[in-house]
Design a protein around this motif. Structure first.
Motif, PDB file in Angstrom:
ATOM      1  N   LYS A  35       0.818  -1.214   0.000  1.00 16.64           N
ATOM      2  CA  LYS A  35       0.000   0.000   0.000  1.00 16.64           C
ATOM      3  C   LYS A  35       0.854   1.267   0.000  1.00 16.64           C
ATOM      4  N   LYS A  36       1.980   1.224   0.703  1.00 13.16           N
ATOM      5  CA  LYS A  36       2.853   2.400   0.731  1.00 13.16           C
ATOM      6  C   LYS A  36       3.507   2.620  -0.632  1.00 13.16           C
ATOM      7  N   LEU A  37       3.803   1.548  -1.334  1.00 11.34           N
ATOM      8  CA  LEU A  37       4.415   1.662  -2.645  1.00 11.34           C
ATOM      9  C   LEU A  37       3.388   1.982  -3.731  1.00 11.34           C
ATOM     10  N   PHE A  38       2.189   1.412  -3.592  1.00  9.26           N
ATOM     11  CA  PHE A  38       1.127   1.599  -4.586  1.00  9.26           C
ATOM     12  C   PHE A  38      -0.183   1.896  -3.856  1.00  9.26           C
ATOM     13  N   PRO A  39      -0.396   3.133  -3.444  1.00  8.97           N
ATOM     14  CA  PRO A  39      -1.553   3.464  -2.597  1.00  8.97           C
ATOM     15  C   PRO A  39      -2.915   3.107  -3.199  1.00  8.97           C
ATOM     16  N   ALA A  40      -3.049   3.141  -4.523  1.00  9.52           N
ATOM     17  CA  ALA A  40      -4.351   2.897  -5.151  1.00  9.52           C
ATOM     18  C   ALA A  40      -4.589   1.423  -5.464  1.00  9.52           C
ATOM     19  N   LEU A  41      -3.653   0.559  -5.119  1.00  9.09           N
ATOM     20  CA  LEU A  41      -3.737  -0.849  -5.481  1.00  9.09           C
ATOM     21  C   LEU A  41      -4.812  -1.570  -4.672  1.00  9.09           C
ATOM     22  N   GLN A  42      -5.609  -2.404  -5.347  1.00 12.47           N
ATOM     23  CA  GLN A  42      -6.612  -3.232  -4.682  1.00 12.47           C
ATOM     24  C   GLN A  42      -5.935  -4.503  -4.177  1.00 12.47           C
ATOM     25  N   ILE A  43      -5.909  -4.698  -2.839  1.00  6.09           N
ATOM     26  CA  ILE A  43      -5.223  -5.842  -2.237  1.00  6.09           C
ATOM     27  C   ILE A  43      -6.210  -6.615  -1.366  1.00  6.09           C
ATOM     28  N   ILE A  44      -6.227  -7.925  -1.539  1.00  8.15           N
ATOM     29  CA  ILE A  44      -7.070  -8.802  -0.726  1.00  8.15           C
ATOM     30  C   ILE A  44      -6.159  -9.749   0.046  1.00  8.15           C
ATOM     31  N   SER A  45      -6.259  -9.704   1.361  1.00  6.97           N
ATOM     32  CA  SER A  45      -5.420 -10.541   2.223  1.00  6.97           C
ATOM     33  C   SER A  45      -6.291 -11.477   3.051  1.00  6.97           C
ATOM     34  N   GLU A  46      -5.706 -12.614   3.418  1.00 10.22           N
ATOM     35  CA  GLU A  46      -6.438 -13.527   4.301  1.00 10.22           C
ATOM     36  C   GLU A  46      -6.682 -12.897   5.663  1.00 10.22           C
ATOM     37  N   GLU A  47      -5.737 -12.085   6.124  1.00 10.18           N
ATOM     38  CA  GLU A  47      -5.834 -11.527   7.467  1.00 10.18           C
ATOM     39  C   GLU A  47      -6.313 -10.076   7.444  1.00 10.18           C
ATOM     40  N   GLU A  48      -6.723  -9.613   8.619  1.00 11.77           N
ATOM     41  CA  GLU A  48      -7.143  -8.222   8.788  1.00 11.77           C
ATOM     42  C   GLU A  48      -6.470  -7.653  10.032  1.00 11.77           C
ATOM     43  N   ARG A  49      -5.862  -6.509   9.862  1.00 11.93           N
ATOM     44  CA  ARG A  49      -5.311  -5.771  11.006  1.00 11.93           C
ATOM     45  C   ARG A  49      -5.156  -4.337  10.558  1.00 11.93           C
ATOM     46  N   SER A  50      -5.630  -3.404  11.372  1.00 11.15           N
ATOM     47  CA  SER A  50      -5.610  -1.994  10.985  1.00 11.15           C
ATOM     48  C   SER A  50      -4.186  -1.469  10.905  1.00 11.15           C
ATOM     49  N   GLU A  51      -4.030  -0.345  10.201  1.00  9.36           N
ATOM     50  CA  GLU A  51      -2.705   0.253  10.064  1.00  9.36           C
ATOM     51  C   GLU A  51      -2.158   0.668  11.430  1.00  9.36           C
ATOM     52  N   LYS A  52      -3.042   1.118  12.308  1.00  8.81           N
ATOM     53  CA  LYS A  52      -2.608   1.517  13.657  1.00  8.81           C
ATOM     54  C   LYS A  52      -2.101   0.310  14.434  1.00  8.81           C
ATOM     55  N   GLU A  53      -2.820  -0.826  14.308  1.00  9.01           N
ATOM     56  CA  GLU A  53      -2.398  -2.045  14.994  1.00  9.01           C
ATOM     57  C   GLU A  53      -1.074  -2.578  14.439  1.00  9.01           C
ATOM     58  N   CYS A  54      -0.807  -2.250  13.179  1.00  7.84           N
ATOM     59  CA  CYS A  54       0.417  -2.723  12.516  1.00  7.84           C
ATOM     60  C   CYS A  54       1.590  -1.761  12.695  1.00  7.84           C
ATOM     61  N   GLU A  55       1.331  -0.621  13.302  1.00  2.00           N
ATOM     62  CA  GLU A  55       2.313   0.456  13.329  1.00  2.00           C
ATOM     63  C   GLU A  55       3.671   0.014  13.877  1.00  2.00           C
ATOM     64  N   GLU A  56       3.672  -0.751  14.958  1.00  2.00           N
ATOM     65  CA  GLU A  56       4.934  -1.150  15.579  1.00  2.00           C
ATOM     66  C   GLU A  56       5.767  -2.016  14.637  1.00  2.00           C
ATOM     67  N   VAL A  57       5.100  -2.882  13.878  1.00  2.00           N
ATOM     68  CA  VAL A  57       5.815  -3.758  12.949  1.00  2.00           C
ATOM     69  C   VAL A  57       6.249  -2.997  11.703  1.00  2.00           C
ATOM     70  N   VAL A  58       5.346  -2.169  11.173  1.00  3.75           N
ATOM     71  CA  VAL A  58       5.591  -1.489   9.896  1.00  3.75           C
ATOM     72  C   VAL A  58       6.684  -0.435  10.011  1.00  3.75           C
ATOM     73  N   THR A  59       6.735   0.282  11.137  1.00  6.44           N
ATOM     74  CA  THR A  59       7.712   1.371  11.272  1.00  6.44           C
ATOM     75  C   THR A  59       9.155   0.871  11.290  1.00  6.44           C
ATOM     76  N   LYS A  60       9.353  -0.415  11.532  1.00  8.94           N
ATOM     77  CA  LYS A  60      10.702  -0.989  11.520  1.00  8.94           C
ATOM     78  C   LYS A  60      11.173  -1.311  10.104  1.00  8.94           C
ATOM     79  N   GLN A  61      10.271  -1.207   9.140  1.00 11.13           N
ATOM     80  CA  GLN A  61      10.573  -1.639   7.782  1.00 11.13           C
ATOM     81  C   GLN A  61      10.962  -0.470   6.879  1.00 11.13           C
ATOM     82  N   ILE A  62      11.757  -0.788   5.868  1.00 15.78           N
ATOM     83  CA  ILE A  62      12.041   0.147   4.779  1.00 15.78           C
ATOM     84  C   ILE A  62      11.419  -0.453   3.522  1.00 15.78           C
TER      85      ILE A  62
END
Length: 346
Positions: A109-136
């Motif tokens: 989503k950060k690389l392609f904001p308009a992309l339609q993505i379907i995932s098996e799992e659900e977790r909000s961006e806020k809930e993912c914040e700790e994991v995502v902020t460690k990534q480049i």
């Protein structure tokens, strides 16, 4: 009025103006640079660079795999239930599923904001914040695909759907059967799978297999033809799977069981099985990547009725019509299953 007088300049004032001008120029230059490098060029229109999307798909599958391995190493699976499957079996989810989802879903989503993505799992961006902020999230450092070696293709982003499974074979993961574990990314164009990535995070060396139909594939995807007929089925549906296979192919046919749809497809590619048959419901995020890889190799994946699967975003996320997957001789297996289908599937 003295028009011949001289004009005196304040040196301090001139210096201040000059410094301000330099700062303004630097600021404008930096702003321009940030604007042009922080997003891919294709995001300025509806056009999507498919080579960049493939690079991102490979990168995110591997990043997701690292999260799965990290959780396993910490022995902090935090197993929960998402409810019951159609068979009445507990459908588990772990911290590894969710962390992998965070980096794969929000990375794309950060690389392609308009992309339609379907995932098996659900977790909000806020809930993912700790994991995502460690990534480049970028496309640097990838060595297993060189986009300059293929002819670029640009497609309308509204026609693209990406399916991801952050951890295929979660049940086996909780049972420490790590050979079955994969992370999966699939790109579908107008419902047809055209790119697939299967990443196996465990083993001596993690392995990533990928394919772009009619364009390119990873070096390991050279199918090995198997002369002996071997049918692979799900270890979760042994009873019904065995009944269906023996009904259609006879009692002497060799049947092996395994976990994970991604793993089973790779068994076809490596020549360890000739057909992958599934009698039950199966989610499209489980099979889309494998479908794309088989398409690229000249193989097929269909329902038990030998019908192609639709992976558009508006389609049903569940395939209720069973599955046949092969690298070769697909019609042979489909025809053999006709009687069983007529007797057992509505």
């Amino acid at each position: 009025m003295n028009l011949g007088g001289s004009v005196r300049f304040n040196k301090t004032g001139i210096c201040i103006i000059a410094i301000f001008g330099i700062i303004l120029i630097i600021y404008m230059t930096r702003s321009i640079n940030v604007d042009t490098t922080s997003k891919f060029d294709n995001q300025k229109s509806n056009d999507l660079s498919m080579s960049k999307l493939l690079l991102a798909a490979i990168n995110m599958a591997e990043k997701g795999g690292l999260e799965v391995v990290n959780i396993k190493n910490k022995q902090n699976l935090n197993i929960k239930s998402k409810g019951l499957t159609n068979d009445g079996v507990v459908n588990p989810v772990t911290e590894a599923d969710l962390n992998s989802h965070c980096v794969m879903f929000y990375g794309l989503k950060k690389l392609f904001p308009a992309l339609q993505i379907i995932s098996e799992e659900e977790r909000s961006e806020k809930e993912c914040e700790e994991v995502v902020t460690k990534q480049i999230f970028d496309l640097d450092g990838l060595v297993n695909f060189d986009p300059s070696k293929v002819v670029e293709e640009v497609l309308p982003i509204q026609d693209i759907t990406v399916w991801i499974d952050p951890l295929d074979a979660t049940k086996e993961f909780t049972e420490n059967l790590l050979e079955y574990i994969t992370t999966l990314v699939c790109v579908a164009y107008k419902g047809i799978p055209i790119m697939g990535v299967i990443h196996r995070p465990f083993g001596t060396l993690p392995k990533t297999s990928w394919a772009w139909v009619n364009k390119a594939k990873s070096e390991d995807l050279n199918p090995i033809k198997k002369t002996e007929e071997v049918i692979i089925i799900s270890r979760s549906h042994i009873g019904e799977g065995m009944k269906m296979v023996h009904n259609a192919f006879g009692d002497d046919v060799k049947v092996v069981t395994a976990g994970g749809a991604g793993y089973k497809v790779m068994q076809l590619v490596t020549g360890n099985a000739t057909a992958y048959i599934h009698s039950k419901y199966i989610s499209k995020w489980d099979i889309c990547a494998g479908n794309a890889i088989l398409n690229a190799l000249g193989g097929h994946m269909t329902t038990l009725k030998n019908e192609d699967l639709d992976y558009s975003s508006s389609s049903n996320f569940k395939n209720s019509q069973g599955l046949i997957a092969t690298v070769t001789n697909h019609d042979y297996y489909a025809n053999k299953l006709k009687k069983f289908i007529a007797d057992n599937i509505v």
